[in-house]
Design an enzyme around this catalytic site. Structure first.
Site, PDB file in Angstrom:
ATOM      1  N   HIS A 179       0.851  -1.230   0.011  1.00  0.00           N
ATOM      2  CA  HIS A 179      -0.153   0.103  -0.098  1.00  0.00           C
ATOM      3  C   HIS A 179       1.075   1.131  -0.052  1.00  0.00           C
ATOM      4  O   HIS A 179       0.290   2.394   0.390  1.00  0.00           O
ATOM      5  CB  HIS A 179      -0.868   0.068   1.160  1.00  0.00           C
ATOM      6  CG  HIS A 179      -1.924  -0.960   1.256  1.00  0.00           C
ATOM      7  ND1 HIS A 179      -2.536  -1.818   2.241  1.00  0.00           N
ATOM      8  CD2 HIS A 179      -2.707  -1.792   0.132  1.00  0.00           C
ATOM      9  CE1 HIS A 179      -3.433  -2.812   2.009  1.00  0.00           C
ATOM     10  NE2 HIS A 179      -3.290  -2.690   0.682  1.00  0.00           N
TER      11      HIS A 179
ATOM     12  N   GLY B  69      -0.274 -10.448  11.904  1.00  0.00           N
ATOM     13  CA  GLY B  69      -0.708  -9.048  12.345  1.00  0.00           C
ATOM     14  C   GLY B  69      -1.705  -8.614  11.316  1.00  0.00           C
ATOM     15  O   GLY B  69      -1.471  -7.156  11.398  1.00  0.00           O
TER      16      GLY B  69
END
Length: 362
Positions: free
Chosen positions: A156, A271
């Protein structure tokens, strides 16, 4: 245009999560999974929590606030007065929040994963995070080869660069200086925050909630791009070099992420809830290719119910010992690995910092 914030389907949130596993059992399972080698890692915001950066969708994550209203890509680049107002709001909040991300230190999970990269057990790492902490962890290795740093794919993008609408790229520290010069009153406010240690709550994408200060965004100046001015045009449409809601990842990044999954013998998710489709489709691709997949994450995720070995436990609890076990004698004999496995902070955000009050977020 209607763009929604990606999140975990409510049907998964409302169902019972995977039972938490004892740490010793989790360490054994993870070290066995890693020891076979050729792992591609996929990480999310959860791995940065121990660096003091909040996750997006955890108990106190900003996306769990039902009043959260992010700025979308089409709003940020809108060249009307409305778009200008969006940019004033975004860049003021980001100007104040960025120093906390800039100064964040890699934690024990980042450093242990770097040991896996350095040892070539995990030659590829894909991260959804924009904080740059995986790169910081690898920089702890004095003789770190460039190709190891390049093994990290930022799915991202990153907060540490800024790009104008005409493509001119600048490092974030330089852009922060531009904002300081254009906004001396806010520079003084930022310096006061630093002096007094009263930093507002910083979110994982580097902005802060400041509505409670009663501030007005309309006096904040977003400067023109100097490179555009040299080309005899004015342009103050800038965005951090990351993917906003409503914006697609580039073809290059998409293809590279698929290739990183295809090259691996097994995939480790850590995570992440996989709420964004750009990450979830990588899991789907791995399962279509019948790759073994393990997940280390606390709470529900989009992987629940799929053919994934889930360890419902925080990475910081088990990662050092699991990596030590997986590396065997190298963990003791290689000074670089020893350094990585003894490095990293563990300073999660305070539990009393709630973000559930109504606000219009940037």
């Amino acid at each position: 245009m209607r763009v929604s914030v990606p999140n975990i389907p409510q049907s998964l949130v409302s169902t019972a999560s995977t039972p938490q596993i004892p740490a010793a059992e989790a360490i054994d399972n993870l070290s066995t999974f890693l020891a076979a080698g050729n792992v591609t890692l996929l990480t999310g915001a959860g791995v940065s929590v121990d660096s003091g950066i909040r996750a997006y969708r955890g108990r106190d994550g900003r996306y769990m606030n039902p009043n959260y209203k992010p700025i979308f890509y089409h709003e940020l680049i809108d060249e009307t007065e409305r778009g200008h107002a969006f940019r004033q709001r975004y860049w003021l909040r980001s100007y104040l929040g960025y120093p906390s991300v800039r100064d964040a230190l890699p934690n024990t999970t980042h450093c242990a994963l770097s040991a896996l990269q350095y040892s070539n057990i995990a030659p590829r790492l894909i991260t959804q995070n924009v904080d740059g902490l995986h790169h910081k962890a690898l920089s702890l290795v004095p003789t770190n080869p460039v190709q190891v740093q390049e093994s990290i794919l930022e799915l991202h993008g990153t907060l540490h660069r800024v790009r104008c609408k005409h493509g001119h790229l600048v490092d974030r520290d330089t852009f922060q200086e531009w904002l300081s010069t254009a906004n001396p009153q806010w520079k003084e406010f930022a310096e006061e925050i630093e002096r007094t240690g009263t930093q507002p709550r910083t979110n994982p994408d580097g902005d802060v909630a400041i509505e409670h200060l009663g501030v007005s965004y309309n006096t904040f100046v977003v400067p023109d791009c100097p490179s555009c001015l040299r080309e005899n045009r004015t342009n103050n449409v800038h965005k951090p070099d990351l993917v906003f809601f409503g914006e697609s990842i580039t073809d290059h990044v998409r293809q590279r992420s698929y290739a990183d999954i295809e090259k691996a013998d097994r995939i480790l998710l850590m995570g992440t809830t996989l709420a964004t489709y750009s990450a979830f489709r990588l899991l789907k691709h791995a399962l279509e290719l019948e790759k073994p997949v393990m997940m280390v994450n606390v709470g529900p995720s989009r992987a629940d119910g799929l053919k994934v070995q889930k360890l419902d436990i925080s990475s910081g609890t088990i990662i050092r010992q699991a990596v030590t076990n997986a590396l065997g004698s190298r963990a003791l004999e290689d000074p670089v690995i020893r350094k990585l496995l003894s490095s990293g902070i563990s300073k999660p955000p305070s539990l009393d910092d709630d973000d559930r009050y109504p606000r219009a977020a940037g």
